[in-house]
Every structure is written in structure tokens, then in C-alpha cells.
Design a protein around this motif. Structure first.
Motif, mmCIF file in Angstrom:
data_model
loop_
_atom_site.group_PDB
_atom_site.id
_atom_site.type_symbol
_atom_site.label_atom_id
_atom_site.label_comp_id
_atom_site.label_asym_id
_atom_site.label_seq_id
_atom_site.Cartn_x
_atom_site.Cartn_y
_atom_site.Cartn_z
ATOM 1 N N MET A 1 0.841 -1.186 0.000
ATOM 2 C CA MET A 1 0.000 0.000 0.000
ATOM 3 C C MET A 1 0.876 1.235 0.000
ATOM 4 N N LYS A 2 0.429 2.260 -0.713
ATOM 5 C CA LYS A 2 1.138 3.527 -0.756
ATOM 6 C C LYS A 2 0.117 4.624 -0.470
ATOM 7 N N THR A 3 0.462 5.525 0.423
ATOM 8 C CA THR A 3 -0.385 6.662 0.760
ATOM 9 C C THR A 3 0.441 7.921 0.574
ATOM 10 N N LEU A 4 -0.156 8.910 -0.103
ATOM 11 C CA LEU A 4 0.573 10.171 -0.274
ATOM 12 C C LEU A 4 -0.391 11.330 -0.404
ATOM 13 N N VAL A 5 0.183 12.533 -0.365
ATOM 14 C CA VAL A 5 -0.594 13.760 -0.520
ATOM 15 C C VAL A 5 0.027 14.566 -1.658
ATOM 16 N N GLU A 15 -4.838 16.497 -2.234
ATOM 17 C CA GLU A 15 -5.351 15.165 -2.535
ATOM 18 C C GLU A 15 -4.728 14.157 -1.584
ATOM 19 N N TYR A 16 -5.591 13.410 -0.898
ATOM 20 C CA TYR A 16 -5.177 12.313 -0.027
ATOM 21 C C TYR A 16 -5.402 11.029 -0.811
ATOM 22 N N PHE A 17 -4.320 10.334 -1.159
ATOM 23 C CA PHE A 17 -4.329 9.256 -2.149
ATOM 24 C C PHE A 17 -3.860 7.947 -1.538
ATOM 25 N N ASN A 18 -4.573 6.849 -1.846
ATOM 26 C CA ASN A 18 -4.184 5.496 -1.420
ATOM 27 C C ASN A 18 -4.163 4.562 -2.615
ATOM 28 N N LEU A 19 -3.087 3.793 -2.729
ATOM 29 C CA LEU A 19 -2.950 2.774 -3.768
ATOM 30 C C LEU A 19 -2.693 1.446 -3.080
ATOM 31 N N GLN A 20 -3.529 0.448 -3.392
ATOM 32 C CA GLN A 20 -3.339 -0.901 -2.869
ATOM 33 C C GLN A 20 -3.193 -1.845 -4.043
ATOM 34 N N SER A 21 -2.433 -2.926 -3.824
ATOM 35 C CA SER A 21 -2.262 -3.885 -4.915
ATOM 36 C C SER A 21 -2.248 -5.309 -4.377
ATOM 37 N N ASP A 22 -2.599 -6.223 -5.275
ATOM 38 C CA ASP A 22 -2.409 -7.643 -5.021
ATOM 39 C C ASP A 22 -1.778 -8.207 -6.296
ATOM 40 N N ASP A 23 -1.774 -9.497 -6.464
ATOM 41 C CA ASP A 23 -1.118 -10.100 -7.632
ATOM 42 C C ASP A 23 -1.804 -9.785 -8.954
#
Length: 183
Positions: A1-5, A15-23
Motif C-alpha cells: 500500500m502507498k499513501t501520499l498527498v 489530494e489524499y491518495f491510497n494505492l493498494q495492490s495484489d497479484d
């Protein structure tokens, strides 16, 4: 997971941004608040992206000067269904470009995997949140260095050299966006 502004410069915003990943996929959830000229806006968007960074679906909920609206899109093979209507003008568009965020530049950057000095034109579904419009546009990306890309909007001659991190997320988009925090 990556969280940034990210901070919006031309369109003053955060902007409050979240990126999540799986396979098999990436999921983005983000919130933007800001103001521009006579418009005060709040935008929540979510995007489902496949392992090749091609958008599968998106939901954009906005409130501009207390007026709420929604853009919902999903890919059905090579077509787009936007707000429950098949929109043939977007056939072949693998990427979206949301006007108030630099994230959507990550999609073609990570998908195209360009070598230095190589360019590629792409067809994009452009979502102008403040004017509540969606239209197809043509863009071009050129990799100018390890972590730099020249972005060009073909229809209006706009150009900018974007700096990205090792994951393809924008660090600096001159005069438009800059990353100000990251977890």
C-alpha cells in the motif's frame, strides 16, 4: 500500500491518495478538496486497474458549489459503459485522465514501459471534473530520462515534463501538481 498527498498548484487543492495492490490488480481510493475561481470542490474517486495498469472501472463523485454529480465507468471488453450507457466514442481507450489529479498519468507511464527517447501516442478518456464533461483525447508520452516523461496533449499543444518516483507516481508536474507527503 502507498499513501501520499499531492498539492494542486493551478487548481489549488490537496489530494489524499491510497494505492493498494495484489497479484492481479491495483485499487485506488482518493479524496480531493480545493477551490478554483468561483468553484469550491470536493472529489472522491476510486479506480480498479488490472495488472497491466489498464483501467477496468472508475467512480468519481464530486460536489462543486454544493451540486453533487457522479461519473461511473466500466470496461466491457473494448467498450466503455459510462453512467449505465455504452459510449462508442471511447472504444479503444485503455486509460482515463481525471483533470484534478496527477495519478492518472501513472497509468500510461507504467503500462507503456517506454525506453528513453521513445514516444507513444495513446487514446484517453478525459474527465474534466470542474466542467462535468467526458471526452476522448489523444496524448503522447516520451520518456526523457529514467524518472522523467514529456507529456503532450495533442489537441491543444500543452506540454509538461513530469518527474515520477520508482513506482511511476508523480513527484512533480510543473505548475500543476507536486507531492508533499508520503507514507
Amino acid at each position: 500500500m502507498k499513501t501520499l498527498v499531492w498539492r494542486g498548484i493551478l487548481y489549488p487543492s490537496l489530494e489524499y491518495f491510497n494505492l493498494q495492490s495484489d497479484d492481479k490488480s491495483y485499487t485506488v481510493e482518493s479524496k480531493i478538496i480545493g477551490c478554483y475561481e468561483d468553484k469550491i470542490f470536493a472529489v472522491n474517486y476510486s479506480i480498479l486497474i488490472d495488472e497491466n495498469w489498464i483501467v477496468q472501472s472508475f467512480l468519481i463523485e464530486s460536489e462543486i458549489n454544493t451540486i453533487k454529480s457522479t461519473f461511473a465507468g466500466k470496461r466491457i471488453q473494448d467498450q466503455w459503459e459510462i453512467n449505465n450507457t455504452i459510449s462508442p466514442e471511447f472504444n479503444g481507450c485503455e486509460f482515463i485522465d481525471i483533470s484534478l489529479t496527477p495519478f492518472t498519468n501513472t497509468l500510461p507511464i507504467n503500462n507503456l514501459k517506454l525506453q528513453e527517447s521513445i514516444s507513444q501516442k495513446i487514446d484517453v478518456l478525459y474527465i474534466d471534473v470542474l466542467n462535468q464533461q467526458i471526452r476522448p483525447v489523444q496524448q503522447q508520452y516520451t520518456r526523457t530520462a529514467i524518472n522523467k516523461y514529456l507529456y503532450e496533449n495533442i489537441e491543444n499543444d500543452f506540454k509538461a515534463e513530469i518527474s515520477v518516483d520508482e513506482t511511476g507516481l508523480v513527484i512533480s508536474y510543473p505548475e500543476l501538481f507536486e507531492k508533499i507527503a508520503e507514507l
